[in-house]
Design an enzyme around this catalytic site. Structure first.
Site, mmCIF file in Angstrom:
data_model
loop_
_atom_site.group_PDB
_atom_site.id
_atom_site.type_symbol
_atom_site.label_atom_id
_atom_site.label_comp_id
_atom_site.label_asym_id
_atom_site.label_seq_id
_atom_site.Cartn_x
_atom_site.Cartn_y
_atom_site.Cartn_z
ATOM 1 N N ASP A 171 42.222 41.325 40.425
ATOM 2 C CA ASP A 171 43.012 40.580 41.406
ATOM 3 C C ASP A 171 42.418 39.201 41.671
ATOM 4 O O ASP A 171 41.316 38.878 41.231
ATOM 5 C CB ASP A 171 43.076 41.356 42.724
ATOM 6 C CG ASP A 171 43.889 42.632 42.622
ATOM 7 O OD1 ASP A 171 44.822 42.662 41.797
ATOM 8 O OD2 ASP A 171 43.595 43.592 43.361
ATOM 9 N N TYR A 205 32.695 49.295 38.157
ATOM 10 C CA TYR A 205 32.707 48.143 39.059
ATOM 11 C C TYR A 205 31.461 48.168 39.935
ATOM 12 O O TYR A 205 30.911 49.232 40.239
ATOM 13 C CB TYR A 205 33.932 48.178 39.974
ATOM 14 C CG TYR A 205 35.238 47.805 39.323
ATOM 15 C CD1 TYR A 205 35.743 46.513 39.417
ATOM 16 C CD2 TYR A 205 35.984 48.748 38.628
ATOM 17 C CE1 TYR A 205 36.955 46.167 38.834
ATOM 18 C CE2 TYR A 205 37.193 48.416 38.040
ATOM 19 C CZ TYR A 205 37.670 47.122 38.151
ATOM 20 O OH TYR A 205 38.870 46.786 37.566
#
Length: 264
Positions: A51, A109
């Site tokens: 994003d 992540y």
């Protein structure tokens, strides 16, 4: 010829990975540079679309070209054309059946929180500043409740378009290094905003607003509105993507910056 690239980027000034009309994207910058190197239009496929404001140290993409180029053209050559906040980490010829997204077996992540009463002046694009003291021990205790295969409806974005919320988290940990709190998470795949929503919940546990077992209760509720607010984008990094050994995709240091590589 199909080629895989490792891509690192600071997402602060981009409207996400994916190419979009009238906004700046990481994909657009990489495709533009590749098209110049190959002397024909190039479309890339990525392992995971990040994003706006999210960073990557371990993004993987693939593309096809008939241009006769040495791999150095796709590393050193690309890095001379790309803006300074995007860099190629490796280039590797791959089999025609390799797919950056669909061949991936797991993504990893890291979320970096600068946990200090006062904001810093450096690295502020790459961390989320949080001024209240977080109890990383309680946050780590909570991690156990999310490891495994579950329905993560409570942790997906309201407008997430995935067909199912079933995902398998293989690893989730919270560690502190001085003023930095690092959340490290690996799963077979992630829902939209899943990492940032889990992070928001862990931060509330770190503030003693909730008990660690609350994460298990959220799993059972399957209701996004009962969970915490979504954590900011700035501290999030896609650091690694796993593929079957047959594809021989290189591994690079996870990062970001000072964080050590930890096998999980």
């Amino acid at each position: 010829m199909r080629v895989a690239l490792g891509v690192e980027y600071n997402g602060a000034r981009y409207s996400g990975w994916q190419r979009q009309s009238h906004v700046n994207s990481v994909q657009q910058e990489v495709e533009t540079a590749l098209s110049r190197i190959c002397n024909h239009p190039v479309a890339i496929v990525c392992a995971g679309r990040t994003d706006a404001g999210v960073h990557g140290t371990g993004q993987v993409v693939h593309f096809d070209t008939d241009a006769p180029r040495d791999m150095v053209a796709f590393t050193l050559g690309m890095n001379t054309l790309l803006p300074k906040d995007i860099a190629i980490r490796f280039a590797q010829p791959v089999a025609d059946d390799f797919h950056a997204r669909f061949s991936a077996t797991a993504r990893r992540y890291r979320y970096v929180i600068y946990n200090n009463p006062l904001r810093g002046a450096v690295l502020n694009e790459g961390v989320t500043h949080f001024h209240h003291t977080l109890d990383e021990t309680k946050m780590q205790e909570a991690c156990q409740y999310l490891i495994g295969k579950y329905d993560f409806t409570s942790f997906r974005a309201i407008h997430c378009q995935a067909n199912t919320a079933i995902r398998t988290i293989q690893h989730l940990s919270v560690q502190r290094q001085g003023s930095y709190v690092i959340i490290d998470i690996k799963a077979n795949a992630f829902l939209h905003h899943m990492v940032r929503n889990i992070t928001g919940c862990l931060m509330d546990i770190g503030l003693h607003k909730q008990q660690p077992v609350w994460l298990k209760e959220l799993l059972d509720l399957k209701e996004r509105a009962k969970a915490s607010a979504t954590a900011k984008a700035a501290g999030l990094y896609l650091v690694d993507v796993d593929y079957p050994e047959q594809f021989n995709i290189p591994k690079t240091p996870l990062g970001p910056l000072f964080l050590p590589d930890i096998s999980i």
